[in-house]
Scaffold this active site. Structure first.
Site, PDB file in Angstrom:
ATOM      1  N   ASN A 160      -2.134   0.373   6.667  1.00 49.45           N
ATOM      2  CA  ASN A 160      -1.668  -0.910   7.222  1.00 49.45           C
ATOM      3  C   ASN A 160      -0.807  -1.727   6.253  1.00 49.45           C
ATOM      4  O   ASN A 160      -0.788  -2.950   6.295  1.00 49.45           O
ATOM      5  CB  ASN A 160      -2.844  -1.713   7.781  1.00 49.45           C
ATOM      6  CG  ASN A 160      -3.859  -2.121   6.725  1.00 49.45           C
ATOM      7  OD1 ASN A 160      -3.724  -1.760   5.559  1.00 49.45           O
ATOM      8  ND2 ASN A 160      -4.859  -2.881   7.131  1.00 49.45           N
ATOM      9  N   LYS A 194       0.835  -1.212   0.000  1.00 48.28           N
ATOM     10  CA  LYS A 194       0.000   0.000   0.000  1.00 48.28           C
ATOM     11  C   LYS A 194       0.875   1.269   0.000  1.00 48.28           C
ATOM     12  O   LYS A 194       2.092   1.210   0.235  1.00 48.28           O
ATOM     13  CB  LYS A 194      -0.937  -0.043   1.211  1.00 48.28           C
ATOM     14  CG  LYS A 194      -1.956  -1.194   1.140  1.00 48.28           C
ATOM     15  CD  LYS A 194      -2.975  -1.139   2.289  1.00 48.28           C
ATOM     16  CE  LYS A 194      -3.996  -2.256   2.172  1.00 48.28           C
ATOM     17  NZ  LYS A 194      -5.059  -2.177   3.241  1.00 48.28           N
ATOM     18  N   HIS A 208      -2.106  -5.397   1.385  1.00 50.36           N
ATOM     19  CA  HIS A 208      -3.381  -6.074   1.138  1.00 50.36           C
ATOM     20  C   HIS A 208      -3.090  -7.495   0.706  1.00 50.36           C
ATOM     21  O   HIS A 208      -2.111  -7.745   0.001  1.00 50.36           O
ATOM     22  CB  HIS A 208      -4.179  -5.397   0.008  1.00 50.36           C
ATOM     23  CG  HIS A 208      -5.257  -6.282  -0.539  1.00 50.36           C
ATOM     24  ND1 HIS A 208      -6.482  -6.409   0.061  1.00 50.36           N
ATOM     25  CD2 HIS A 208      -5.259  -7.148  -1.593  1.00 50.36           C
ATOM     26  CE1 HIS A 208      -7.204  -7.309  -0.626  1.00 50.36           C
ATOM     27  NE2 HIS A 208      -6.485  -7.764  -1.630  1.00 50.36           N
ATOM     28  N   TYR A 232     -12.197  -2.512  -4.033  1.00 49.78           N
ATOM     29  CA  TYR A 232     -12.738  -2.754  -2.685  1.00 49.78           C
ATOM     30  C   TYR A 232     -14.271  -2.673  -2.667  1.00 49.78           C
ATOM     31  O   TYR A 232     -14.860  -2.363  -1.627  1.00 49.78           O
ATOM     32  CB  TYR A 232     -12.144  -1.752  -1.697  1.00 49.78           C
ATOM     33  CG  TYR A 232     -10.768  -2.129  -1.169  1.00 49.78           C
ATOM     34  CD1 TYR A 232     -10.591  -3.280  -0.387  1.00 49.78           C
ATOM     35  CD2 TYR A 232      -9.650  -1.337  -1.413  1.00 49.78           C
ATOM     36  CE1 TYR A 232      -9.346  -3.616   0.119  1.00 49.78           C
ATOM     37  CE2 TYR A 232      -8.394  -1.676  -0.905  1.00 49.78           C
ATOM     38  CZ  TYR A 232      -8.257  -2.811  -0.137  1.00 49.78           C
ATOM     39  OH  TYR A 232      -7.025  -3.153   0.381  1.00 49.78           O
ATOM     40  N   GLU A 278      -9.308 -10.917  -7.994  1.00 47.47           N
ATOM     41  CA  GLU A 278      -8.415  -9.767  -7.769  1.00 47.47           C
ATOM     42  C   GLU A 278      -7.220  -9.791  -8.725  1.00 47.47           C
ATOM     43  O   GLU A 278      -6.777  -8.737  -9.190  1.00 47.47           O
ATOM     44  CB  GLU A 278      -7.956  -9.743  -6.314  1.00 47.47           C
ATOM     45  CG  GLU A 278      -9.112  -9.446  -5.352  1.00 47.47           C
ATOM     46  CD  GLU A 278      -8.690  -9.423  -3.891  1.00 47.47           C
ATOM     47  OE1 GLU A 278      -7.505  -9.690  -3.593  1.00 47.47           O
ATOM     48  OE2 GLU A 278      -9.550  -9.123  -3.045  1.00 47.47           O
TER      49      GLU A 278
HETATM   50  P1  RTP Z   1      -7.044  -5.923   3.043  1.00 48.48           P
HETATM   51  O1  RTP Z   1      -8.351  -6.289   2.344  1.00 48.48           O
HETATM   52  O2  RTP Z   1      -6.585  -4.540   2.706  1.00 48.48           O
HETATM   53  O3  RTP Z   1      -6.014  -6.972   2.834  1.00 48.48           O
HETATM   54  O4  RTP Z   1      -7.294  -5.919   4.613  1.00 48.48           O
HETATM   55  P2  RTP Z   1      -8.034  -7.002   5.483  1.00 48.48           P
HETATM   56  O5  RTP Z   1      -8.553  -8.118   4.619  1.00 48.48           O
HETATM   57  O6  RTP Z   1      -7.119  -7.382   6.590  1.00 48.48           O
HETATM   58  O7  RTP Z   1      -9.247  -6.160   6.074  1.00 48.48           O
HETATM   59  P3  RTP Z   1     -10.668  -5.862   5.411  1.00 48.48           P
HETATM   60  O8  RTP Z   1     -11.709  -6.187   6.424  1.00 48.48           O
HETATM   61  O9  RTP Z   1     -10.776  -6.491   4.063  1.00 48.48           O
HETATM   62  O10 RTP Z   1     -10.643  -4.275   5.263  1.00 48.48           O
HETATM   63  C1  RTP Z   1     -10.014  -3.655   4.152  1.00 48.48           C
HETATM   64  C2  RTP Z   1      -9.215  -2.473   4.641  1.00 48.48           C
HETATM   65  O11 RTP Z   1     -10.109  -1.478   5.152  1.00 48.48           O
HETATM   66  C3  RTP Z   1      -9.520  -0.829   6.258  1.00 48.48           C
HETATM   67  N1  RTP Z   1     -10.345  -1.022   7.442  1.00 48.48           N
HETATM   68  N2  RTP Z   1     -10.592  -0.044   8.262  1.00 48.48           N
HETATM   69  N3  RTP Z   1     -11.544   1.492  10.460  1.00 48.48           N
HETATM   70  C4  RTP Z   1     -11.894   0.206  10.355  1.00 48.48           C
HETATM   71  O12 RTP Z   1     -12.593  -0.348  11.167  1.00 48.48           O
HETATM   72  C5  RTP Z   1     -11.385  -0.551   9.234  1.00 48.48           C
HETATM   73  N4  RTP Z   1     -11.628  -1.811   8.990  1.00 48.48           N
HETATM   74  C6  RTP Z   1     -10.971  -2.105   7.842  1.00 48.48           C
HETATM   75  C7  RTP Z   1      -8.180  -1.461   6.517  1.00 48.48           C
HETATM   76  O13 RTP Z   1      -7.179  -0.634   5.950  1.00 48.48           O
HETATM   77  C8  RTP Z   1      -8.262  -2.787   5.799  1.00 48.48           C
HETATM   78  O14 RTP Z   1      -7.002  -3.203   5.367  1.00 48.48           O
HETATM   79 MG    MG Z   2      -9.709  -7.777   2.889  1.00 46.86          MG
END
Ligand code: RTP
Ligand code: MG
Length: 141
Positions: free
Chosen positions: A114, A11, A117, A51, A128
């Site tokens: 973070n 990212k 991804h 997303y 994807e």
């Molecule tokens: P990613 O898709 O980016 O790999 O991350 P992830 O699976 O670990 O988490 P996901 O639930 O898919 O969420 C995508 C991205 O959205 C942001 N996020 N912010 N503020 C919040 O509660 C929150 N929750 C998610 C994060 O940057 C996450 O990577």
């Molecule tokens: Mg995710």
């Protein structure tokens, strides 16, 4: 375990920190091969499309803003059990919860910025990878 492919994005925060090579090295040491790769600054439309599953979530606008704020490094990774292996290397979404030694524990600043991804399932990985790479640009090896 089956040979799988997964989609990885370094990212904008991690690209700005100049740790692309450090993160690629972790993939290689874990037995994941880079089979497609490109640097790109996503438009807001591209980030929204990528997303789209999160469209209704409260953090969606901030996520799209952040993901289009600077160049990202996008790669397809291949290896045994690549989807879960890559998620293990990444660590938990919130770096405060990420296990020591994971990419997010070492390089992420916040739940928004973070660092990386990774696809969360084999089915989403295929979607994807196709979102960013035509099949002819993925070099299975
Ligand atoms: P990613 O898709 O980016 O790999 O991350 P992830 O699976 O670990 O988490 P996901 O639930 O898919 O969420 C995508 C991205 O959205 C942001 N996020 N912010 N503020 C919040 O509660 C929150 N929750 C998610 C994060 O940057 C996450 O990577
Ligand atoms: Mg995710």
């Amino acid at each position: 375990m089956a040979l799988e492919r997964t989609l990885s994005i370094i990212k904008p925060d991690a690209v700005a920190k100049n740790v692309i090579g450090e993160i690629y090295s972790r993939f290689e040491k874990a037995g994941l091969k880079v089979v497609a790769s490109k640097m790109k600054q996503l438009s807001k439309d591209e980030a929204e499309g990528f997303y789209a599953v999160h469209r209704e979530r409260p953090f969606f606008a901030a996520l799209v803003e952040f993901m289009s704020s600077g160049p990202v490094m996008i790669q397809a990774l291949e290896g045994e059990g690549a989807v879960l292996k890559h998620r293990d290397l990444m660590g938990a979404t919130n770096p405060k919860d990420a296990a020591p030694g994971t990419i997010r524990a070492d390089f992420a600043d916040s739940i928004d910025a973070n660092a990386v991804h990774g696809s969360d399932s084999l089915e989403n990985a295929a979607i994807e990878i196709a979102y960013f790479f035509p099949a002819t640009d993925v070099y299975s090896r």
